[in-house]
Scaffold this motif. Structure first.
Motif, PDB file in Angstrom:
ATOM      1  N   GLU A  80      53.549 -31.868 -63.988  1.00 41.30           N
ATOM      2  CA  GLU A  80      54.538 -31.663 -62.919  1.00 41.30           C
ATOM      3  C   GLU A  80      54.104 -30.530 -61.980  1.00 41.30           C
ATOM      4  O   GLU A  80      54.229 -30.650 -60.760  1.00 41.30           O
ATOM      5  N   ARG A  81      53.588 -29.461 -62.543  1.00 43.94           N
ATOM      6  CA  ARG A  81      53.133 -28.343 -61.712  1.00 43.94           C
ATOM      7  C   ARG A  81      51.928 -28.739 -60.861  1.00 43.94           C
ATOM      8  O   ARG A  81      51.818 -28.335 -59.696  1.00 43.94           O
ATOM      9  N   ALA A  82      51.018 -29.536 -61.410  1.00 41.48           N
ATOM     10  CA  ALA A  82      49.848 -29.990 -60.646  1.00 41.48           C
ATOM     11  C   ALA A  82      50.279 -30.904 -59.496  1.00 41.48           C
ATOM     12  O   ALA A  82      49.783 -30.782 -58.368  1.00 41.48           O
ATOM     13  N   LYS A  83      51.214 -31.802 -59.755  1.00 41.77           N
ATOM     14  CA  LYS A  83      51.714 -32.703 -58.695  1.00 41.77           C
ATOM     15  C   LYS A  83      52.415 -31.908 -57.596  1.00 41.77           C
ATOM     16  O   LYS A  83      52.249 -32.201 -56.408  1.00 41.77           O
ATOM     17  N   GLN A  84      53.207 -30.909 -58.007  1.00 40.11           N
ATOM     18  CA  GLN A  84      53.915 -30.096 -57.023  1.00 40.11           C
ATOM     19  C   GLN A  84      52.930 -29.291 -56.183  1.00 40.11           C
ATOM     20  O   GLN A  84      53.091 -29.180 -54.964  1.00 40.11           O
ATOM     21  N   ALA A  85      51.883 -28.749 -56.778  1.00 38.07           N
ATOM     22  CA  ALA A  85      50.858 -28.001 -56.033  1.00 38.07           C
ATOM     23  C   ALA A  85      50.140 -28.919 -55.044  1.00 38.07           C
ATOM     24  O   ALA A  85      49.824 -28.515 -53.926  1.00 38.07           O
ATOM     25  N   VAL A 102      42.989 -27.126 -69.191  1.00 33.99           N
ATOM     26  CA  VAL A 102      43.614 -25.833 -69.453  1.00 33.99           C
ATOM     27  C   VAL A 102      42.563 -24.892 -70.031  1.00 33.99           C
ATOM     28  O   VAL A 102      41.873 -25.233 -70.986  1.00 33.99           O
ATOM     29  N   LYS A 103      42.441 -23.710 -69.403  1.00 30.94           N
ATOM     30  CA  LYS A 103      41.525 -22.679 -69.910  1.00 30.94           C
ATOM     31  C   LYS A 103      42.389 -21.473 -70.275  1.00 30.94           C
ATOM     32  O   LYS A 103      42.674 -20.614 -69.434  1.00 30.94           O
ATOM     33  N   PRO A 104      42.814 -21.398 -71.545  1.00 38.09           N
ATOM     34  CA  PRO A 104      43.717 -20.306 -71.949  1.00 38.09           C
ATOM     35  C   PRO A 104      43.111 -18.921 -71.790  1.00 38.09           C
ATOM     36  O   PRO A 104      43.833 -17.973 -71.456  1.00 38.09           O
ATOM     37  N   GLU A 105      41.783 -18.789 -71.989  1.00 36.42           N
ATOM     38  CA  GLU A 105      41.185 -17.455 -71.872  1.00 36.42           C
ATOM     39  C   GLU A 105      41.243 -16.925 -70.446  1.00 36.42           C
ATOM     40  O   GLU A 105      41.177 -15.718 -70.223  1.00 36.42           O
ATOM     41  N   GLU A 106      41.389 -17.814 -69.437  1.00 35.06           N
ATOM     42  CA  GLU A 106      41.524 -17.404 -68.041  1.00 35.06           C
ATOM     43  C   GLU A 106      42.962 -17.506 -67.546  1.00 35.06           C
ATOM     44  O   GLU A 106      43.245 -17.154 -66.401  1.00 35.06           O
ATOM     45  N   SER A 107      43.867 -18.020 -68.382  1.00 33.80           N
ATOM     46  CA  SER A 107      45.265 -18.307 -67.991  1.00 33.80           C
ATOM     47  C   SER A 107      45.304 -19.200 -66.762  1.00 33.80           C
ATOM     48  O   SER A 107      46.082 -18.977 -65.826  1.00 33.80           O
ATOM     49  N   LYS A 108      44.462 -20.224 -66.731  1.00 40.77           N
ATOM     50  CA  LYS A 108      44.363 -21.134 -65.577  1.00 40.77           C
ATOM     51  C   LYS A 108      44.491 -22.587 -66.021  1.00 40.77           C
ATOM     52  O   LYS A 108      44.118 -22.946 -67.149  1.00 40.77           O
ATOM     53  N   ILE A 109      44.991 -23.394 -65.094  1.00 38.52           N
ATOM     54  CA  ILE A 109      45.022 -24.847 -65.232  1.00 38.52           C
ATOM     55  C   ILE A 109      44.214 -25.398 -64.066  1.00 38.52           C
ATOM     56  O   ILE A 109      44.546 -25.154 -62.899  1.00 38.52           O
ATOM     57  N   TYR A 110      43.145 -26.092 -64.361  1.00 42.30           N
ATOM     58  CA  TYR A 110      42.350 -26.755 -63.321  1.00 42.30           C
ATOM     59  C   TYR A 110      42.732 -28.225 -63.327  1.00 42.30           C
ATOM     60  O   TYR A 110      42.867 -28.826 -64.399  1.00 42.30           O
ATOM     61  N   PHE A 111      42.913 -28.809 -62.130  1.00 42.68           N
ATOM     62  CA  PHE A 111      43.288 -30.224 -62.085  1.00 42.68           C
ATOM     63  C   PHE A 111      42.566 -30.954 -60.974  1.00 42.68           C
ATOM     64  O   PHE A 111      42.156 -30.356 -59.979  1.00 42.68           O
ATOM     65  N   VAL A 112      42.399 -32.256 -61.166  1.00 45.74           N
ATOM     66  CA  VAL A 112      41.764 -33.148 -60.196  1.00 45.74           C
ATOM     67  C   VAL A 112      42.725 -34.315 -59.992  1.00 45.74           C
ATOM     68  O   VAL A 112      43.163 -34.945 -60.952  1.00 45.74           O
ATOM     69  N   ILE A 113      43.023 -34.600 -58.707  1.00 46.82           N
ATOM     70  CA  ILE A 113      43.923 -35.705 -58.377  1.00 46.82           C
ATOM     71  C   ILE A 113      43.167 -36.713 -57.520  1.00 46.82           C
ATOM     72  O   ILE A 113      42.501 -36.338 -56.554  1.00 46.82           O
ATOM     73  N   ASP A 115      40.531 -38.265 -58.016  1.00 55.30           N
ATOM     74  CA  ASP A 115      39.078 -38.051 -58.094  1.00 55.30           C
ATOM     75  C   ASP A 115      38.502 -37.318 -56.880  1.00 55.30           C
ATOM     76  O   ASP A 115      37.287 -37.255 -56.716  1.00 55.30           O
ATOM     77  N   THR A 116      39.350 -36.791 -55.996  1.00 57.63           N
ATOM     78  CA  THR A 116      38.831 -36.107 -54.808  1.00 57.63           C
ATOM     79  C   THR A 116      39.426 -34.714 -54.627  1.00 57.63           C
ATOM     80  O   THR A 116      38.742 -33.798 -54.197  1.00 57.63           O
ATOM     81  N   TYR A 117      40.699 -34.540 -54.933  1.00 53.73           N
ATOM     82  CA  TYR A 117      41.379 -33.263 -54.705  1.00 53.73           C
ATOM     83  C   TYR A 117      41.285 -32.394 -55.956  1.00 53.73           C
ATOM     84  O   TYR A 117      41.664 -32.817 -57.049  1.00 53.73           O
ATOM     85  N   GLN A 118      40.793 -31.166 -55.812  1.00 57.07           N
ATOM     86  CA  GLN A 118      40.651 -30.225 -56.925  1.00 57.07           C
ATOM     87  C   GLN A 118      41.378 -28.939 -56.574  1.00 57.07           C
ATOM     88  O   GLN A 118      41.341 -28.477 -55.434  1.00 57.07           O
ATOM     89  N   ASP A 119      42.020 -28.374 -57.587  1.00 55.42           N
ATOM     90  CA  ASP A 119      42.735 -27.112 -57.374  1.00 55.42           C
ATOM     91  C   ASP A 119      42.958 -26.477 -58.745  1.00 55.42           C
ATOM     92  O   ASP A 119      42.630 -27.049 -59.766  1.00 55.42           O
ATOM     93  N   SER A 120      43.536 -25.264 -58.725  1.00 56.91           N
ATOM     94  CA  SER A 120      43.845 -24.584 -59.981  1.00 56.91           C
ATOM     95  C   SER A 120      45.182 -23.873 -59.844  1.00 56.91           C
ATOM     96  O   SER A 120      45.642 -23.567 -58.749  1.00 56.91           O
ATOM     97  N   LEU A 121      45.792 -23.599 -60.991  1.00 56.99           N
ATOM     98  CA  LEU A 121      47.067 -22.881 -61.058  1.00 56.99           C
ATOM     99  C   LEU A 121      46.974 -21.781 -62.095  1.00 56.99           C
ATOM    100  O   LEU A 121      46.259 -21.917 -63.094  1.00 56.99           O
ATOM    101  N   ASP A 122      47.706 -20.711 -61.876  1.00 58.01           N
ATOM    102  CA  ASP A 122      47.838 -19.662 -62.889  1.00 58.01           C
ATOM    103  C   ASP A 122      49.087 -19.977 -63.716  1.00 58.01           C
ATOM    104  O   ASP A 122      50.063 -20.499 -63.204  1.00 58.01           O
ATOM    105  N   TYR A 123      49.019 -19.626 -64.982  1.00 60.10           N
ATOM    106  CA  TYR A 123      50.238 -19.766 -65.798  1.00 60.10           C
ATOM    107  C   TYR A 123      50.515 -18.520 -66.584  1.00 60.10           C
ATOM    108  O   TYR A 123      49.752 -17.645 -66.738  1.00 60.10           O
TER     109      TYR A 123
END
Length: 123
Positions: A80-85, A102-113, A115-123
């Motif tokens: 849901e957070r990736a779709k909203q971003a 999900v990379k817990p050691e960086e507190s980040k979520i990387y996502f691809v939508i 197959d073209t759009y890439q972004d990351s979120l902090d949690y």
């Protein structure tokens, strides 16, 4: 003294009857089909039951929860957070595929939508 009754056999072309002491037993030959009756009568035709089972969707509830460093994220929340971003960044294309990493050691979520759009979120 009376003579005991003897077993007598009467043979017909399809069955054999054996009479002994006022009891008649019919034996069927192997050529005759034997009808098997169900023990419990059906209330609905068999094809109606098959259609009912086919109409029931087999859905399974699935969820993944990641816990790390006192934080907790569920798979539903991540998606849901990736779709909203994606929408917040002005993207209007319909989402056909989404992958999240999900990379817990960086507190980040990387996502691809799509197959073209890439972004990351902090949690």
């Amino acid at each position: 003294m009376a003579k005991p009754k003897r077993n007598t056999k009467k043979t017909t072309d399809k069955t054999t009857q054996i009479t002994a002491k006022n009891t008649t037993i019919k034996e069927t030959t192997l050529n005759e089909p034997v009808a098997i009756k169900p023990m419990v009568p059906r209330t609905a035709p068999l094809n109606a039951l098959t259609e009912t089972v086919a109409a029931c969707p087999a859905t399974v509830s699935e969820e993944v929860i990641v816990q790390f460093g006192g934080k907790e994220l569920s798979s539903k929340d991540i998606m849901e957070r990736a779709k909203q971003a994606y929408k917040d960044n002005g993207q209007t294309d319909k989402i056909t595929s989404i992958s999240a990493y999900v990379k817990p050691e960086e507190s980040k979520i990387y996502f691809v939508i799509n197959d073209t759009y890439q972004d990351s979120l902090d949690y």
